[in-house]
Design an enzyme around this catalytic site. Sequence first.
Site, mmCIF file in Angstrom:
data_model
loop_
_atom_site.group_PDB
_atom_site.id
_atom_site.type_symbol
_atom_site.label_atom_id
_atom_site.label_comp_id
_atom_site.label_asym_id
_atom_site.label_seq_id
_atom_site.Cartn_x
_atom_site.Cartn_y
_atom_site.Cartn_z
ATOM 1 N N ASP A 44 0.830 -1.204 0.000
ATOM 2 C CA ASP A 44 0.000 0.000 0.000
ATOM 3 C C ASP A 44 0.873 1.265 0.000
ATOM 4 O OD1 ASP A 44 -2.111 1.849 0.462
ATOM 5 O OD2 ASP A 44 -3.215 0.337 1.596
ATOM 6 N N THR A 85 -6.802 3.528 -2.285
ATOM 7 C CA THR A 85 -6.590 2.128 -1.895
ATOM 8 C C THR A 85 -7.646 1.164 -2.430
ATOM 9 O OG1 THR A 85 -5.391 2.758 0.099
ATOM 10 C CG2 THR A 85 -6.409 0.575 0.088
ATOM 11 N N ASN A 106 -12.563 4.889 -1.635
ATOM 12 C CA ASN A 106 -12.644 4.192 -0.348
ATOM 13 C C ASN A 106 -14.050 4.382 0.218
ATOM 14 O OD1 ASN A 106 -9.919 3.456 -0.496
ATOM 15 N ND2 ASN A 106 -9.257 5.328 0.523
ATOM 16 N N LYS A 167 -5.893 -3.660 6.636
ATOM 17 C CA LYS A 167 -7.096 -2.964 6.178
ATOM 18 C C LYS A 167 -8.114 -3.982 5.682
ATOM 19 C CE LYS A 167 -4.911 1.309 4.481
ATOM 20 N NZ LYS A 167 -4.733 2.164 3.280
ATOM 21 N N ARG A 169 -10.467 -3.612 3.471
ATOM 22 C CA ARG A 169 -10.592 -3.547 2.010
ATOM 23 C C ARG A 169 -9.396 -4.175 1.303
ATOM 24 N NH1 ARG A 169 -10.058 1.681 4.126
ATOM 25 N NH2 ARG A 169 -8.286 2.938 3.415
ATOM 26 N N ASP A 309 1.224 2.449 3.949
ATOM 27 C CA ASP A 309 0.333 3.571 3.645
ATOM 28 C C ASP A 309 0.148 4.466 4.863
ATOM 29 O OD1 ASP A 309 -1.679 4.840 1.747
ATOM 30 O OD2 ASP A 309 -2.971 4.402 3.454
ATOM 31 N N HIS A 313 1.355 8.429 4.969
ATOM 32 C CA HIS A 313 0.455 9.534 5.293
ATOM 33 C C HIS A 313 0.989 10.366 6.460
ATOM 34 C CE1 HIS A 313 -2.914 9.062 2.606
ATOM 35 N NE2 HIS A 313 -2.952 7.762 2.827
ATOM 36 N N ASP A 356 -1.132 -0.357 -4.842
ATOM 37 C CA ASP A 356 -2.453 0.181 -5.163
ATOM 38 C C ASP A 356 -2.384 1.643 -5.614
ATOM 39 O OD1 ASP A 356 -1.623 0.967 -2.650
ATOM 40 O OD2 ASP A 356 -3.581 0.721 -1.696
ATOM 41 N N HIS A 357 -1.316 2.330 -5.233
ATOM 42 C CA HIS A 357 -1.078 3.726 -5.616
ATOM 43 C C HIS A 357 0.267 4.131 -5.020
ATOM 44 C CE1 HIS A 357 -1.950 4.893 -1.474
ATOM 45 N NE2 HIS A 357 -3.058 4.160 -1.548
#
Length: 549
Positions: A44, A85, A106, A167, A169, A309, A313, A356-357
């Site tokens: 992530d 994500t 999301n 996560k 998801r 991720d 952040h 995912d990014h």
Amino acid sequence: MKIKHTFLIALVLAIVSNLSLAQKKPIQNTSVPRPKLVVGIVVDQMRWDYLYRYYDRYSNGGLKRLLKDGFSCENTNIDYIPTVTAIGHSSIYTGSVPAIHGIAGNDFINQKTGKTMYCAGDTAVQTVGSTSTAGQMSPRNLLVSTVTDELRLATNFRSKVIGIALKDRGGILPAGHSANAAYWFDDQTGNWISSTYYMQQLPDWVKNLNAQRLPEKYLKQDWNTLYPMNTYAQSTKDDNRYEGKFSGTSAPVFPIKTSSMFEKDFGILRTTPYGNTFTFDCAKAAIENEKLGQNTVTDFLAVSFSSTDYMGHRFGPNSIEVEDTYLRFDRDLSSFLSYLDNKIGTGNYTVFLTADHGGAHNPNFLIDQKIPAGILPTSKIQKELNEALSKEFKESNIVVSIGSYQVSLNNSLIAKNNLDEAAIRTACVEFLKKRDDILFAVDVDKASEAAIPEVLKKRIINGYNKERSGVIQIIPKPGYFSGSPLGTNHGVWNPYDAHIPFVLMGWGIKQGSTSRMVKMTDISPTIAALLHIQAPNGNIGEPVVEALK
């Protein structure tokens, strides 16, 4: 007549003899050639350049091994916006885009009802493994099949498919609709949990893993750098104004006393490298106890690493915290690949790694380096836009949200008061275009004819789902993003968010690389081609044939 009779007898004897010989010949293996196990790894927020930013300090058995022994698609790009994500995980495993697979963010707004939906939210199911509501999740909002679903279909559901991520998801969406199980992290208990969509109670091996209280053991170790601080040459000094700090601390500096940070819950684990280690622990336990790779058909483990991720952040790409996290992740990956070698057998499994990014550099860091950047104040923009629309159309709160760089309108209000939606859209675009921090504002229904680069047109169209997306797409200027001025964010089309790694290694994979353009949506059909199964039913990608033997 005698000659004809003799001929018939000879013919019958010959047939019988040939049948007898055929029965004595060994029966050849006619099964479809496939690996015993496929492991899909999504890291992530892993920018593509992280493959090389810390390359000199990676071990020989982790990311370097993937690059050396596998096939790397060096120019893999996300072919839609917004880059977040849930969409990334869905697009990797479906070979599709939000316009088709329906995961538009999301969180996204149901354009008919105006209600916000969470990508994996499902109140029809219950948590398994905790009393919290964190397990009220399923893949039902995903509108198409995944490559993992297609593997299950191709083997008449004999293949096992399991998804794992901190996560929800990240574990649910890759595993697909027909998965045997998906597991994710519960902050309240520090346990791996699931939902009644998959099972009524956790398997004994998950209960046993939870009973080890590994999050508590990891967090009690605190977090210090893996190597001496002065050796982190790829990062900004530890104490700086670009990073977010942990609650209860005075500065974002090492050592980080995680041992005193989990009194209320274990959520802090997510923002430490221990979250990745804990995910590897679960992946190994799943392989061991579910006997993945020991089936008569191919099994699939979809594992996503979420801590990278959370770390990005909070701290941003130029932080020692992120550098240390990737060095630790590489070490854990090396251990995991060695485990696969010993358990499944070298050459018997296929692994791929992607993201995912990505993530942008911190805007204030860029400004200090004289590179244009800034923060897009979306809350302020929404307030001012609503004020402007109210003056023109005599109604308040016409815009209900500016999320994922998309403007969602109050459709029920527009219908009730018989407002001119086309005129409202035009007014929105004209208002947004006047801002210095916005490069383009596009009515998505007119994207194909907008005066913007072709690559942006395609990504806007791919990312727009008429039932779940906003009708105006905002393209910030390069270096700008919405969110906090500390750490980083993502969601836009630029290379720092959209250029991702895609490396394959193992059974059926050549050694080498390509620098041609590959799309995120090409990942799923590549795996489908490797396995000789149908591509997912919403797939728009093409297999990377040069990677396959």
